[in-house]
Scaffold this motif. Structure first.
Motif, PDB file in Angstrom:
ATOM      1  N   VAL A  21     151.034 -53.502  92.068  1.00  0.00           N
ATOM      2  CA  VAL A  21     150.179 -52.578  91.801  1.00  0.00           C
ATOM      3  C   VAL A  21     150.622 -51.965  90.533  1.00  0.00           C
ATOM      4  N   GLY A  22     149.842 -52.059  89.439  1.00  0.00           N
ATOM      5  CA  GLY A  22     150.270 -51.686  88.074  1.00  0.00           C
ATOM      6  C   GLY A  22     149.388 -50.557  87.678  1.00  0.00           C
ATOM      7  N   VAL A  23     149.687 -49.567  86.868  1.00  0.00           N
ATOM      8  CA  VAL A  23     148.864 -48.289  86.339  1.00  0.00           C
ATOM      9  C   VAL A  23     148.998 -48.377  84.907  1.00  0.00           C
ATOM     10  N   VAL A  24     148.022 -48.347  84.062  1.00  0.00           N
ATOM     11  CA  VAL A  24     147.995 -48.091  82.720  1.00  0.00           C
ATOM     12  C   VAL A  24     147.399 -46.979  82.376  1.00  0.00           C
ATOM     13  N   LEU A  25     147.879 -46.043  81.619  1.00  0.00           N
ATOM     14  CA  LEU A  25     147.600 -44.556  81.182  1.00  0.00           C
ATOM     15  C   LEU A  25     147.338 -44.867  79.722  1.00  0.00           C
ATOM     16  N   ARG A  44     142.815 -41.722  80.505  1.00  0.00           N
ATOM     17  CA  ARG A  44     142.318 -42.635  81.528  1.00  0.00           C
ATOM     18  C   ARG A  44     143.396 -43.448  81.956  1.00  0.00           C
ATOM     19  N   ALA A  45     142.985 -43.606  83.246  1.00  0.00           N
ATOM     20  CA  ALA A  45     143.948 -44.694  84.037  1.00  0.00           C
ATOM     21  C   ALA A  45     143.218 -45.816  84.785  1.00  0.00           C
ATOM     22  N   ARG A  46     144.016 -46.917  84.744  1.00  0.00           N
ATOM     23  CA  ARG A  46     143.626 -48.147  85.345  1.00  0.00           C
ATOM     24  C   ARG A  46     144.380 -48.625  86.199  1.00  0.00           C
ATOM     25  N   ALA A  47     144.264 -48.633  87.643  1.00  0.00           N
ATOM     26  CA  ALA A  47     145.200 -49.105  88.636  1.00  0.00           C
ATOM     27  C   ALA A  47     144.745 -50.640  88.896  1.00  0.00           C
ATOM     28  N   VAL A  48     145.591 -51.300  89.074  1.00  0.00           N
ATOM     29  CA  VAL A  48     145.155 -52.986  89.530  1.00  0.00           C
ATOM     30  C   VAL A  48     146.100 -53.351  90.597  1.00  0.00           C
ATOM     31  N   LEU A  49     145.631 -53.570  91.348  1.00  0.00           N
ATOM     32  CA  LEU A  49     146.109 -54.414  92.764  1.00  0.00           C
ATOM     33  C   LEU A  49     145.978 -55.781  92.477  1.00  0.00           C
ATOM     34  N   GLN A 107     139.559 -46.914  88.693  1.00  0.00           N
ATOM     35  CA  GLN A 107     139.550 -46.252  87.275  1.00  0.00           C
ATOM     36  C   GLN A 107     139.627 -44.595  87.558  1.00  0.00           C
ATOM     37  N   GLY A 108     140.488 -44.006  86.918  1.00  0.00           N
ATOM     38  CA  GLY A 108     140.197 -42.473  86.835  1.00  0.00           C
ATOM     39  C   GLY A 108     140.422 -41.958  85.654  1.00  0.00           C
ATOM     40  N   VAL A 109     139.900 -40.607  85.238  1.00  0.00           N
ATOM     41  CA  VAL A 109     139.921 -39.940  84.106  1.00  0.00           C
ATOM     42  C   VAL A 109     140.269 -38.397  84.410  1.00  0.00           C
ATOM     43  N   ALA A 110     140.906 -38.011  83.356  1.00  0.00           N
ATOM     44  CA  ALA A 110     141.332 -36.573  83.515  1.00  0.00           C
ATOM     45  C   ALA A 110     141.275 -36.091  82.094  1.00  0.00           C
ATOM     46  N   ARG A 111     140.616 -34.882  82.151  1.00  0.00           N
ATOM     47  CA  ARG A 111     140.478 -34.135  80.759  1.00  0.00           C
ATOM     48  C   ARG A 111     141.188 -32.717  80.612  1.00  0.00           C
ATOM     49  N   CYS A 112     141.679 -32.340  79.580  1.00  0.00           N
ATOM     50  CA  CYS A 112     142.401 -31.051  79.569  1.00  0.00           C
ATOM     51  C   CYS A 112     141.305 -30.213  79.088  1.00  0.00           C
ATOM     52  N   SER A 135     146.134 -40.610  89.946  1.00  0.00           N
ATOM     53  CA  SER A 135     145.783 -40.334  91.219  1.00  0.00           C
ATOM     54  C   SER A 135     144.291 -40.787  91.767  1.00  0.00           C
ATOM     55  N   ARG A 136     143.663 -40.474  90.666  1.00  0.00           N
ATOM     56  CA  ARG A 136     142.014 -40.723  90.534  1.00  0.00           C
ATOM     57  C   ARG A 136     141.760 -42.158  90.784  1.00  0.00           C
ATOM     58  N   ALA A 137     142.515 -42.950  89.850  1.00  0.00           N
ATOM     59  CA  ALA A 137     142.560 -44.478  89.764  1.00  0.00           C
ATOM     60  C   ALA A 137     142.814 -44.917  91.154  1.00  0.00           C
ATOM     61  N   MET A 138     144.060 -44.542  91.701  1.00  0.00           N
ATOM     62  CA  MET A 138     144.646 -45.037  92.907  1.00  0.00           C
ATOM     63  C   MET A 138     143.484 -44.493  94.258  1.00  0.00           C
ATOM     64  N   LYS A 139     142.839 -43.503  94.161  1.00  0.00           N
ATOM     65  CA  LYS A 139     141.845 -43.148  94.956  1.00  0.00           C
ATOM     66  C   LYS A 139     140.876 -44.091  95.001  1.00  0.00           C
ATOM     67  N   ASP A 140     140.223 -44.367  93.742  1.00  0.00           N
ATOM     68  CA  ASP A 140     139.295 -45.436  93.580  1.00  0.00           C
ATOM     69  C   ASP A 140     139.489 -46.619  94.172  1.00  0.00           C
TER      70      ASP A 140
END
Length: 97
Positions: free
Chosen positions: A9-13, A21-26, A36-41, A58-63
């Motif tokens: 598993v890799g996560v790119v932020l 923006r995060a992309r988690a690849v398994l 995919q996951g996104v967080a906004r300040c 965490s949102r990318a991994m939840k997806d």
């Protein structure tokens, strides 16, 4: 029967202008899944990049986990072991996010 597998598993932020923006690849060795996951300040909050990283990842991994659950449930159904009534709860309640 003993079986050992290793899934990678890799996560790119990527953070830009208060949005992370995060992309988690398994990679299972035979299939690749991407979450995919996104967080906004909030403009009124102090910008702490680590918090955006944690939320987006965490949102990318939840997806990713939701996708895996769907695949597992389809596989269960294909061998006649699916849940009664076909109702399958995916993921966590939205209030928990």
């Amino acid at each position: 029967m003993t079986r050992t597998l290793e899934w990678q598993v890799g996560v790119v932020l990527v953070e830009e202008d208060g949005t992370t923006r995060a992309r988690a690849v398994l990679d299972t060795g035979t299939t690749t899944y991407t979450g995919q996951g996104v967080a906004r300040c909030n403009p009124q909050d102090v910008d702490v990049p680590e918090i955006g990283d944690e939320l987006a990842a965490s949102r990318a991994m939840k997806d990713l986990a939701t996708q895996l659950m769907r695949v597992a449930n389809r596989d269960l159904e294909s061998v006649g072991a699916g849940p009664e009534g076909g109702l399958i709860p995916y993921g966590w309640p939205e209030a928990a996010t």
